[in-house]
Design a protein around this motif. Structure first.
Motif, mmCIF file in Angstrom:
data_model
loop_
_atom_site.group_PDB
_atom_site.id
_atom_site.type_symbol
_atom_site.label_atom_id
_atom_site.label_comp_id
_atom_site.label_asym_id
_atom_site.label_seq_id
_atom_site.Cartn_x
_atom_site.Cartn_y
_atom_site.Cartn_z
ATOM 1 N N LYS A 236 -9.598 -15.054 3.156
ATOM 2 C CA LYS A 236 -10.949 -14.873 2.614
ATOM 3 C C LYS A 236 -10.957 -13.636 1.709
ATOM 4 O O LYS A 236 -10.935 -13.754 0.497
ATOM 5 N N GLU A 237 -10.977 -12.451 2.312
ATOM 6 C CA GLU A 237 -10.941 -11.217 1.508
ATOM 7 C C GLU A 237 -9.518 -10.720 1.256
ATOM 8 O O GLU A 237 -9.276 -9.995 0.293
ATOM 9 N N PRO A 290 -18.940 -19.525 0.131
ATOM 10 C CA PRO A 290 -17.859 -18.652 -0.326
ATOM 11 C C PRO A 290 -17.116 -19.298 -1.499
ATOM 12 O O PRO A 290 -16.924 -20.510 -1.548
ATOM 13 N N LYS A 303 -16.700 -12.542 -7.173
ATOM 14 C CA LYS A 303 -16.682 -13.775 -6.382
ATOM 15 C C LYS A 303 -17.052 -13.474 -4.938
ATOM 16 O O LYS A 303 -16.614 -12.478 -4.361
ATOM 17 N N THR A 305 -16.753 -14.030 -1.013
ATOM 18 C CA THR A 305 -15.630 -14.421 -0.157
ATOM 19 C C THR A 305 -16.053 -14.878 1.228
ATOM 20 O O THR A 305 -15.358 -15.660 1.870
ATOM 21 N N SER A 306 -17.189 -14.377 1.735
ATOM 22 C CA SER A 306 -17.690 -14.758 3.063
ATOM 23 C C SER A 306 -19.204 -14.724 3.049
ATOM 24 O O SER A 306 -19.810 -13.971 2.269
ATOM 25 N N GLY A 318 -18.190 -9.778 -1.001
ATOM 26 C CA GLY A 318 -17.689 -10.258 -2.278
ATOM 27 C C GLY A 318 -17.075 -9.151 -3.100
ATOM 28 O O GLY A 318 -17.425 -7.972 -2.948
#
Length: 354
Positions: A236-237, A290, A303, A305-306, A318
């Motif tokens: 994710k990140e 996400p 962007k 991410t979660s 993000g």
């Protein structure tokens, strides 16, 4: 572990349906109350699905020092740290917590990074190196106490010696008739402790803590807390798109140590202020998927991410380009309005050295 799962089922646990995560408690019911308790009282989270890798033999500290971002050479038995494993181009593999013992170092790694990290580390062990890697995940369990009243629970259970020690300091104590390693730190920016337990004692330790009237939380609340606190996670990140400086993991990086994998890139980014984006929290008006683009005006600046739901709306993490702004910036995530906010787990500061 089956005995532990039976106890958790008896207290209302629901488990993941997927084959890969079927042993992960997802919820114990009333997630909203559990989330509130984590920030006002204390909760217990079963993190046994996280990986545990033991690094042993004479050159273990030198090896980890050369393979990750933090300074292992200065650590003594009973101490620990967060560290990041990165590629040669400083792309992030995982954020790991390390506990240094008398004979070995225990690495607590993300659930989806255990096998990858073992293979990754093994490729850097050469014939003459005195380093041994052992996957001890199935032989152990991991619980975290999370919340401001965690100290009171340790006092009730006769394990108060670790209270007020620095982050990642740890010691083995007699607990529920077994030897348990208790470490300072919940895995989040919230106060707490992490327990590494022999698997045969997991059910007894869980029972003992529950008898202290601690509310259990499942992985769903952990995920909410992770996002609200700003802890980045692999896939994710933490991906090959981002480096640990962009991810806000400055506290896990030593800028004074010698060479390690990815060190040249990290040093160059720091020296020349080359970090062009940072990970931020974002308050949102509605749910956003996400991967959604973050914009300011007509310009794409990052962007998401979660994202998670909370009682006060929605909250996301993000990456946002520095030139667009930071704290307090109004953005759009897809078509949804958001506000950029700080999260306690991350830092955005440069280290310039002497």
């Amino acid at each position: 572990m089956q005995q532990l799962r039976n106890i958790q089922l008896h207290t209302g646990a629901k488990f993941a349906e997927s084959t890969q995560d079927r042993d992960v408690p997802v919820s114990f019911g009333d997630d909203a109350a559990a989330l509130q308790a984590s920030q006002e009282e204390v909760v217990l989270c079963d993190r046994s699905h996280w990986g545990r890798i033991q690094v042993s033999d004479e050159e273990r500290l030198r090896f980890l020092h050369n393979q990750s971002t933090n300074n292992f050479q200065q650590l003594k038995p009973g101490q620990g740290c967060d560290t990041v494993f990165i590629t040669s181009t400083a792309r992030t593999i995982d954020l790991v917590t390390a506990y240094v013992g008398e004979d070995a170092v225990l690495l607590l790694v993300s659930p989806n990074r255990r096998e990858f990290l073992i293979d990754w580390l093994d490729r850097y062990i050469f014939f003459a190196d005195k380093v041994q890697l052992t996957d001890i995940t199935d032989a152990t369990a991991t619980f975290s106490l999370i919340g401001p009243k965690s100290d009171a629970v340790l006092e009730q259970l006769g394990a108060s010696a670790i209270i007020n020690q620095p982050y990642a300091h740890h010691q083995v104590v007699k607990f529920a008739e077994s030897e348990v390693r208790i470490a300072v730190g919940s895995g989040l920016a919230l106060p707490g402790y992490t327990l590494i337990i022999p698997v045969e004692a997991a059910a007894n330790v869980w029972n003992s803590i529950m008898q202290a009237e601690v509310k259990p939380i499942g992985d769903r609340v952990w995920e909410q807390l992770r996002i609200l606190q700003g802890r980045p996670t692999p896939e994710k990140e933490l991906t090959e798109d981002y480096n640990p400086l962009e991810a806000g993991l400055w506290h896990s990086i030593s800028f004074d140590k010698g060479c390690y994998i990815g060190q040249e890139t990290i040093a160059r980014l720091n020296t020349y202020k080359g970090v062009k984006q940072h990970l931020w929290g974002i308050r949102l008006d509605s749910q956003v998927e996400p991967g959604s683009v973050i914009t300011v005006g007509d310009e794409k600046v990052g962007k998401l991410t979660s994202c998670t739901a909370t009682e006060k709306g929605y909250f996301g993490l993000g990456y946002i380009r520095n030139k667009a702004g930071g704290l307090g910036l109004e953005v759009k995530v897809g078509d949804i309005v958001g506000e950029v906010v700080d999260v306690p787990f991350l830092t955005h500061e440069y280290y310039r050295g002497e």
